[in-house]
Each structure stands twice: as structure tokens, then as C-alpha cells.
Design an enzyme around this catalytic site. Structure first.
Site, PDB file in Angstrom:
ATOM      1  N   ASP A 287      36.743  38.280  35.532  1.00  0.00           N
ATOM      2  CA  ASP A 287      37.513  37.118  35.492  1.00  0.00           C
ATOM      3  C   ASP A 287      38.804  36.933  35.030  1.00  0.00           C
ATOM      4  O   ASP A 287      39.217  38.243  34.753  1.00  0.00           O
ATOM      5  CB  ASP A 287      36.422  36.233  34.439  1.00  0.00           C
ATOM      6  CG  ASP A 287      36.212  34.629  35.099  1.00  0.00           C
ATOM      7  OD1 ASP A 287      37.409  34.429  35.776  1.00  0.00           O
ATOM      8  OD2 ASP A 287      35.335  34.009  35.088  1.00  0.00           O
TER       9      ASP A 287
ATOM     10  N   ASP B 120      36.629  27.595  40.525  1.00  0.00           N
ATOM     11  CA  ASP B 120      35.268  27.342  40.637  1.00  0.00           C
ATOM     12  C   ASP B 120      34.690  26.472  41.634  1.00  0.00           C
ATOM     13  O   ASP B 120      35.216  25.400  41.572  1.00  0.00           O
ATOM     14  CB  ASP B 120      34.773  27.175  39.508  1.00  0.00           C
ATOM     15  CG  ASP B 120      34.827  28.532  38.186  1.00  0.00           C
ATOM     16  OD1 ASP B 120      35.304  29.418  38.790  1.00  0.00           O
ATOM     17  OD2 ASP B 120      34.341  28.524  37.092  1.00  0.00           O
TER      18      ASP B 120
END
Ligand SMILES: *[C@@H]1O[C@H](CO)[C@@H](O)[C@H](O)[C@H]1NC(C)=O
Ligand SMILES: *[C@@H]1O[C@H](CO)[C@@H](O)[C@H](O)[C@H]1NC(C)=O
Ligand SMILES: *[C@@H]1O[C@H](CO)[C@@H](O)[C@H](O)[C@H]1NC(C)=O
Length: 403
Positions: A168, A223
Site C-alpha cells: 500500500d 479503493d
């Protein structure tokens, strides 16, 4: 007679030269783009399939749940269909590294440690994935990131038997992903175990343009959430980069929400169809210990999965848009074409795929397999195929030329 022989020989020579030229072009593009990358771990020849904890559980994870999920992947038959990665997302580690600077599994939720969990997952014939971050902390801020610890952490992951790393982009030092991500690439190369490297920098710096040299997949979007709007816009943003996907390196519009309850059955079918035809990773994001019949029916559609896993590995494109009506299409092995007729509008609509739009020569007679009805249509099609499609629904076909 002599003259004819001469012409024949000339033609043969020309054809051979042409063949050599084609082979050169082919291997140049393969080595330049696909194989000769930094990572070169040989993984992800088809898009990865499996499960990830984030979409359903976020930080509410523990080793018991992960084990049960591994069990469920096997008992439901999902692993046989190719869903083999069991991927742990954020929140698996203690906030503080040990006195040697190593990441440690969170004692309250993973008391047996990650190595034991990996052994368990492997004993089921599955693979295990883990999560870290190219920053000081992960997105939850509940555990450290790997920035400045890349080589140590990659070694730790390899020593535990990790097969997949999602990396991430939260809480970083403000430097570019193009400088932070390749450090982990090199660390994984030195770790002594092939580890699928999933870049999750949210599409910020167009990773499709550099990701193939760095990882096996790259997120092209922020996301996803469990809504039609979020899902369909991820698919749109991801489509822009279709030309840059290839075996070993995939565009990633984020993980699946099928089964989490925020969309209708038709919408989840659109979700699964678009991810499949876009050669996206098929990472389930629901609680697979406890799926409805409907969810299972969608994610176990072997014909749709076969489109995703086709060896050509060519991502489909939107080949026609008329308002809320879209045709997505892409080639498959064996001269076949995969097509999704998509109705994004609030009304029922008739949608036509023209051979012109989907790269089938005009006049070609085509056999159509409806992948959601599991039926080969009786009539054959020439030049076009039309279907009536409900609101927020789609049809998915594999078209096979027969004459
Ligand atoms: C882990 O938790 C157990 C029980 O909750 C405790 O007994 C043990 O000391 C803890 N271990 C570490 C390394 O903190
Ligand atoms: C989900 O995403 C959509 C579109 O990206 C956004 O409008 C919406 O606010 C999000 N919903 C939640 C609950 O985050
Ligand atoms: C299974 O689903 C039911 C109904 O949706 C729910 O009440 C239950 O908590 C779920 N069980 C698990 C293990 O998630």
C-alpha cells in the site's frame, strides 16, 4: 516452367523473411515489456485468483478466521476453480517491531504467528499473501510500514513462506511511488522466494506505465466500495490502461465486492463479468465461510473464470458507447472473442454488438455461447448480435467464428 519455379522460390524466401521479422517483433516486445523486468519472478502468467480479508473484515481479522477461510476455499470447491491465494490485508502486525527491527504478528489476534498460519494454508494446497506499505505506517496506522525496512521485511516474508505481497501507499515520506516501490521489488528479488508483488499506489502515478518492471499487478484506482457507482467507475478507470496489461503484469481495479450485500444480483454479475473480461485479479472480498447460493453461483461460473484466465491475457476494451449502453470486447485464444453487452441505464434496453466493433471480419458466421445462461445459442449470427438487457445488467458471450 523454370520461371514459375523461380517465382515460387522468391515467394517462399519472402515469406520466410516476413516470418523472421514477425518473430523478431514478437520476441522484442515480449522481452522488452514482459520478461526482462526487474522482478522477473515468473508469477501471474494469468491474473491471480483468491481471497483477501479487507473488503469484508477490514481490521477485524484473526488467525482462526483466516484458517476457516482456507478451509472454506477447499470445502466449497473454490480452490479447484483457481482461487488459491489467501491474502491477509492490513492489521496483522504489532505496532512496534521487535528489538531486532523485525515485524511481529499481533499477539492478541495471531498468537501462533504467521509462519504457522502459512504452513497451515500451504498444507491445504493453497498460497498465502500478506500486506505491507511503502510508508512509515500502513493505512490503518495500527502497524508499521516497510519504508526503510524493505530488505529486512522481504526476508521475513520469505522466511515465513509468503507467496504474495500487497504493498500500500499510506503514510509515506512524500517521495514518488516510482522511487519507493522498486526498492521492495529488489528486496523481494533477493529474498529467495518468488513472491507475487501487488502494487497498491491507487493509480496515482499511472503505474500501468511503469508497473510491469516493478510488480505483477498494479492498482489503477482508489479503493472500491460495495456500491454500483463505485464498482462501475473502477471498471471505467481501469479500462483506460487496457493496452498495458499482459501476462505477468495486470491492471488492478481493486478486489471483488460480490457477496457483501450492497448490490443486486444483476449488478454483482456485471461486477464479476467486467473484472473477468478486464483480466483483473479475481480476489474475493466476501465471507466465503458463509456465502449465499446466489454469491456462490456468481463466483463459481467456470466459463466466466475461463475468460479471465485465457492464456492470451489480453484485456478487453470498451469498443462502443452510446449513452449508458456499452460493448466491451477482447480477443481470446482460438480466434474467439469475449463480449459484454452492458446496460448502465435505469431502463431496459436492446443492445447490439456489430462485428465491426469487436474485430470479427464482416460476413463471418459466429456461434455464440451465453456464459451466464450456460447455453450455446441455437441460431448462428452474421455481422451482429442483439440482446435485450435489464437495467444495471449485462450479457456475456464467447463468440466463435465457424465459417
Ligand atoms: C501473548 O499473549 C499471551 C496471552 O494473551 C500472553 O500470555 C503472552 O505473554 C503474549 N506474548 C507476547 C510475546 O507478548
Ligand atoms: C462509495 O464510492 C462512491 C463512488 O466512488 C462514493 O460516492 C460513495 O460515497 C462511497 N460510499 C461509501 C460508503 O464510502
Ligand atoms: C452468516 O450469515 C448470517 C446471515 O447473514 C449471519 O447472521 C451470520 O453471522 C454469518 N456467519 C458468519 C460466520 O459470518
Amino acid at each position: 516452367m523454370e520461371r514459375r519455379k523461380f517465382v515460387c522460390e522468391m515467394l517462399l524466401t519472402l515469406m520466410t523473411l516476413f516470418h523472421i521479422l514477425l518473430t523478431c517483433v514478437d520476441s522484442a516486445s515480449a522481452s522488452g515489456l514482459g520478461r526482462r523486468n526487474l522482478l522477473a519472478n515468473g508469477l501471474g502468467r494469468t491474473p491471480p485468483m483468491g481471497w483477501n480479508s479487507w473488503n469484508h473484515f477490514s481490521c477485524q481479522i484473526d488467525e482462526k478466521m483466516i484458517r476457516e477461510t482456507a478451509d472454506a476455499l477447499v470445502s466449497t470447491g473454490l480452490s479447484k476453480l483457481g482461487y488459491t491465494y489467501v491474502n491477509i490485508d492490513d492489521c496483522w502486525a504489532e505496532l512496534i517491531r521487535d528489538d531486532k527491527g523485525n515485524l511481529v504478528a499481533k499477539n492478541s489476534t495471531f498468537p501462533s504467528g504467521i509462519k504457522a498460519l502459512a504452513d497451515y494454508v500451504h498444507s491445504k494446497g493453497l498460497k498465502i499473501g500478506i500486506y505491507s506499505d511503502a510508508g512509515y505506517f500502513t493505512c490503518s496506522k495500527k502497524m508499521p510500514g516497510s519504508l526503510n525496512h524493505e530488505f529486512q521485511d522481504a526476508k521475513t516474508f520469505a522466511s515465513w513462506g509468503i507467496d504474495y505481497l500487497k504493498y500500500d501507499n499510506c503514510n509515506n515520506d512524500g517521495s514518488k511511488p516510482t522511487s519507493r516501490y522498486p526498492i521492495m521489488t529488489r528486496a523481494l528479488m533477493k529474498a529467495g522466494r518468488p513472491i507475487f508483488f501487488s502494487l497498491c499506489e491507487w493509480g496515482d502515478m499511472h503505474p500501468a506505465l511503469w508497473g510491469a518492471k516493478v510488480g505483477n499487478s498494479w492498482r489503477t484506482t482508489g479503493d472500491i466500495n460495495d456500491s454500483w457507482e463505485s464498482m462501475i467507475t473502477r471498471a471505467d478507470m481501469n479500462e483506460v490502461y487496457a493496452d498495458l496489461a499482459r501476462p505477468g503484469g495486470w491492471n488492478d481495479p481493486d478486489m471483488l465486492e460480490v457477496g457483501n450485500g450492497g448490490m443486486t444480483k444483476d449488478e454483482y454479475i456485471v461486477h464479476f463479468s467486467l473484472w473477468a473480461i478486464s483480466k483483473a485479479p479475481l480476489l474475493l472480498g466476501c465471507d466465503i465461510r458463509n456465502m449465499t447460493k446466489e454469491t456462490k453461483e456468481i463466483i463459481t461460473n467456470e466459463e466466466v473464470i475461463a475468460v479471465n484466465q485465457d492464456p492470451l491475457g489480453i484485456q478487453a476494451k470498451k469498443v462502443r458507447m452510446e449513452g449508458d449502453i456499452e460493448i466491451w470486447a477482447g480477443p481470446l485464444s482460438g480466434y474467439r472473442v469475449a463480449v459484454v453487452l452492458l446496460n448502465r441505464s435505469p431502463f431496459r434496453n436492446s443492445i447490439t454488438a456489430n462485428w465491426d466493433d469487436i474485430d470479427i471480419p464482416t460476413k463471418t458466421v459466429v456461434e455464440a455461447r451465453d456464459l451466464w445462461e450456460h447455453k450455446t445459442l441455437k441460431r448462428k449470427f452474421v455481422d451482429k448480435l442483439t440482446a435485450t438487457i435489464d437495467s444495471h445488467a449485462c450479457k456475456m458471450y464467447v463468440l466463435k467464428p465457424i465459417a
